[in-house]
Design a protein around this motif. Sequence first.
Motif, mmCIF file in Angstrom:
data_model
loop_
_atom_site.group_PDB
_atom_site.id
_atom_site.type_symbol
_atom_site.label_atom_id
_atom_site.label_comp_id
_atom_site.label_asym_id
_atom_site.label_seq_id
_atom_site.Cartn_x
_atom_site.Cartn_y
_atom_site.Cartn_z
ATOM 1 N N ASN A 39 -54.896 17.357 -28.923
ATOM 2 C CA ASN A 39 -54.514 18.391 -27.967
ATOM 3 C C ASN A 39 -54.386 17.833 -26.548
ATOM 4 O OD1 ASN A 39 -53.808 21.128 -27.565
ATOM 5 N ND2 ASN A 39 -55.823 21.538 -26.704
ATOM 6 N N SER A 40 -55.086 16.740 -26.268
ATOM 7 C CA SER A 40 -55.017 16.130 -24.938
ATOM 8 C C SER A 40 -53.807 15.213 -24.783
ATOM 9 C CB SER A 40 -56.300 15.353 -24.649
ATOM 10 O OG SER A 40 -56.364 14.196 -25.472
ATOM 11 N N SER A 41 -53.076 14.997 -25.857
ATOM 12 C CA SER A 41 -51.934 14.087 -25.824
ATOM 13 C C SER A 41 -50.709 14.760 -25.210
ATOM 14 C CB SER A 41 -51.594 13.639 -27.249
ATOM 15 O OG SER A 41 -50.416 12.865 -27.257
ATOM 16 N N SER A 42 -49.890 13.958 -24.554
ATOM 17 C CA SER A 42 -48.613 14.467 -24.046
ATOM 18 C C SER A 42 -47.495 14.303 -25.081
ATOM 19 C CB SER A 42 -48.244 13.740 -22.753
ATOM 20 O OG SER A 42 -48.107 12.358 -23.014
ATOM 21 N N ASN A 43 -47.820 13.714 -26.224
ATOM 22 C CA ASN A 43 -46.839 13.494 -27.288
ATOM 23 C C ASN A 43 -46.500 14.826 -27.969
ATOM 24 O OD1 ASN A 43 -45.399 12.799 -29.560
ATOM 25 N ND2 ASN A 43 -46.810 11.191 -30.204
ATOM 26 N N PRO A 44 -45.223 15.191 -28.022
ATOM 27 C CA PRO A 44 -44.856 16.461 -28.655
ATOM 28 C C PRO A 44 -45.226 16.531 -30.140
ATOM 29 C CG PRO A 44 -42.913 15.387 -27.683
ATOM 30 C CD PRO A 44 -44.090 14.498 -27.431
ATOM 31 N N GLU A 45 -45.180 15.387 -30.836
ATOM 32 C CA GLU A 45 -45.548 15.390 -32.253
ATOM 33 C C GLU A 45 -47.033 15.701 -32.438
ATOM 34 O OE1 GLU A 45 -43.678 12.898 -30.941
ATOM 35 O OE2 GLU A 45 -41.785 13.020 -32.043
ATOM 36 N N ALA A 46 -47.858 15.217 -31.537
ATOM 37 C CA ALA A 46 -49.297 15.538 -31.597
ATOM 38 C C ALA A 46 -49.505 17.030 -31.401
ATOM 39 C CB ALA A 46 -50.068 14.737 -30.553
ATOM 40 N N ARG A 47 -48.761 17.620 -30.468
ATOM 41 C CA ARG A 47 -48.863 19.065 -30.218
ATOM 42 C C ARG A 47 -48.410 19.865 -31.436
ATOM 43 N NH1 ARG A 47 -51.834 21.204 -28.167
ATOM 44 N NH2 ARG A 47 -50.561 23.017 -27.795
ATOM 45 N N ILE A 48 -47.387 19.389 -32.120
ATOM 46 C CA ILE A 48 -46.931 20.069 -33.337
ATOM 47 C C ILE A 48 -48.043 20.054 -34.381
ATOM 48 C CG2 ILE A 48 -45.338 19.901 -35.305
ATOM 49 C CD1 ILE A 48 -43.206 18.932 -33.260
ATOM 50 N N LEU A 49 -48.702 18.902 -34.549
ATOM 51 C CA LEU A 49 -49.795 18.823 -35.514
ATOM 52 C C LEU A 49 -50.937 19.763 -35.130
ATOM 53 C CD1 LEU A 49 -50.977 17.659 -38.086
ATOM 54 C CD2 LEU A 49 -51.791 15.707 -36.759
ATOM 55 N N VAL A 50 -51.253 19.851 -33.848
ATOM 56 C CA VAL A 50 -52.297 20.776 -33.391
ATOM 57 C C VAL A 50 -51.897 22.216 -33.715
ATOM 58 C CG1 VAL A 50 -53.425 21.750 -31.341
ATOM 59 C CG2 VAL A 50 -53.248 19.269 -31.616
ATOM 60 N N ASP A 51 -50.648 22.559 -33.450
ATOM 61 C CA ASP A 51 -50.177 23.924 -33.746
ATOM 62 C C ASP A 51 -50.242 24.222 -35.243
ATOM 63 O OD1 ASP A 51 -49.744 24.319 -31.048
ATOM 64 O OD2 ASP A 51 -47.562 23.994 -31.175
ATOM 65 N N LEU A 52 -49.845 23.258 -36.058
ATOM 66 C CA LEU A 52 -49.920 23.440 -37.514
ATOM 67 C C LEU A 52 -51.368 23.567 -37.974
ATOM 68 C CD1 LEU A 52 -47.191 20.898 -38.662
ATOM 69 C CD2 LEU A 52 -47.064 23.400 -38.815
ATOM 70 N N PHE A 53 -52.222 22.759 -37.406
ATOM 71 C CA PHE A 53 -53.655 22.798 -37.723
ATOM 72 C C PHE A 53 -54.217 24.184 -37.400
ATOM 73 C CE2 PHE A 53 -58.076 22.108 -36.231
ATOM 74 C CZ PHE A 53 -58.629 21.463 -37.318
ATOM 75 N N ASP A 54 -53.914 24.680 -36.203
ATOM 76 C CA ASP A 54 -54.407 25.995 -35.801
ATOM 77 C C ASP A 54 -53.866 27.096 -36.705
ATOM 78 O OD1 ASP A 54 -55.777 24.750 -33.745
ATOM 79 O OD2 ASP A 54 -54.354 25.339 -32.189
ATOM 80 N N GLU A 55 -52.598 27.017 -37.025
ATOM 81 C CA GLU A 55 -51.997 28.035 -37.901
ATOM 82 C C GLU A 55 -52.638 27.999 -39.291
ATOM 83 O OE1 GLU A 55 -49.445 31.062 -39.286
ATOM 84 O OE2 GLU A 55 -49.922 30.426 -37.253
ATOM 85 N N PHE A 56 -52.803 26.796 -39.842
ATOM 86 C CA PHE A 56 -53.418 26.650 -41.172
ATOM 87 C C PHE A 56 -54.826 27.231 -41.183
ATOM 88 C CE2 PHE A 56 -55.983 24.115 -44.159
ATOM 89 C CZ PHE A 56 -55.303 24.395 -45.343
ATOM 90 N N LEU A 57 -55.613 26.881 -40.163
ATOM 91 C CA LEU A 57 -57.002 27.344 -40.140
ATOM 92 C C LEU A 57 -57.130 28.832 -39.836
ATOM 93 C CD1 LEU A 57 -59.007 24.400 -38.586
ATOM 94 C CD2 LEU A 57 -58.659 24.987 -40.980
ATOM 95 N N SER A 58 -56.089 29.437 -39.301
ATOM 96 C CA SER A 58 -56.163 30.882 -39.049
ATOM 97 C C SER A 58 -56.260 31.669 -40.352
ATOM 98 C CB SER A 58 -54.950 31.344 -38.224
ATOM 99 O OG SER A 58 -53.773 31.349 -39.007
ATOM 100 N N TYR A 59 -55.910 31.036 -41.459
ATOM 101 C CA TYR A 59 -55.985 31.677 -42.781
ATOM 102 C C TYR A 59 -57.213 31.239 -43.577
ATOM 103 C CZ TYR A 59 -51.128 32.779 -41.807
ATOM 104 O OH TYR A 59 -49.980 33.235 -41.222
ATOM 105 N N LYS A 60 -58.025 30.367 -43.024
ATOM 106 C CA LYS A 60 -59.152 29.774 -43.748
ATOM 107 C C LYS A 60 -60.470 30.114 -43.069
ATOM 108 C CE LYS A 60 -56.279 27.544 -46.436
ATOM 109 N NZ LYS A 60 -56.104 27.905 -47.801
ATOM 110 N N THR A 61 -61.552 29.856 -43.790
ATOM 111 C CA THR A 61 -62.885 30.052 -43.203
ATOM 112 C C THR A 61 -63.532 28.723 -42.831
ATOM 113 O OG1 THR A 61 -63.880 30.045 -45.405
ATOM 114 C CG2 THR A 61 -63.286 32.198 -44.464
ATOM 115 N N ARG A 62 -62.818 27.632 -43.003
ATOM 116 C CA ARG A 62 -63.383 26.324 -42.664
ATOM 117 C C ARG A 62 -62.867 25.851 -41.308
ATOM 118 N NH1 ARG A 62 -60.038 24.285 -47.578
ATOM 119 N NH2 ARG A 62 -58.059 23.830 -46.591
ATOM 120 N N THR A 63 -63.421 24.755 -40.829
ATOM 121 C CA THR A 63 -63.059 24.234 -39.510
ATOM 122 C C THR A 63 -62.347 22.886 -39.587
ATOM 123 O OG1 THR A 63 -65.209 23.160 -39.267
ATOM 124 C CG2 THR A 63 -64.995 25.413 -38.410
#
Length: 136
Positions: A39-63
């Motif tokens: 999340n601290s990266s300025s790389n757009p691909e890193a931000r995409i992975l963070v967004d996907l991670f957040d979206e995936f975990l919004s449906y789960k009970t794990r971290t």
Amino acid sequence: QCDPAAAEIVFKSRIPLKLGTRHFVNQPWLTQADREKLNSSSNPEARILVDLFDEFLSYKTRTHSPMYDPVTLSLVFTDQFIQTELRYFTIQIHNEILHMVPSEANDPSALPIIVPKQVKPRAFIDYLIELLMNNN
């Protein structure tokens, strides 16, 4: 889920196969600490992975999120994270489900398939993070 008939064609084609089996490829976990680094990266691909991670975990009970597909894809370009071995299997289809049954090399219907033997989950995650953090 898969198309058993198509999978059977691929397996019986005798082309060399390397499979990332689930009990190995579910071991590399992207954690909240990893998310914060990305999340601290300025790389757009890193931000995409963070967004996907957040979206995936919004449906789960794990971290954390298992990184099934990325570590499986790593088998194409390196053996650095997954140690493999040659095993033999026969293919059986029952009720539209394809089963890979362990077999012996001398079985005429046995297919040689390279499968994971050991995985280095943290090494893979560290590599992925470094790749994304340094790819500006």
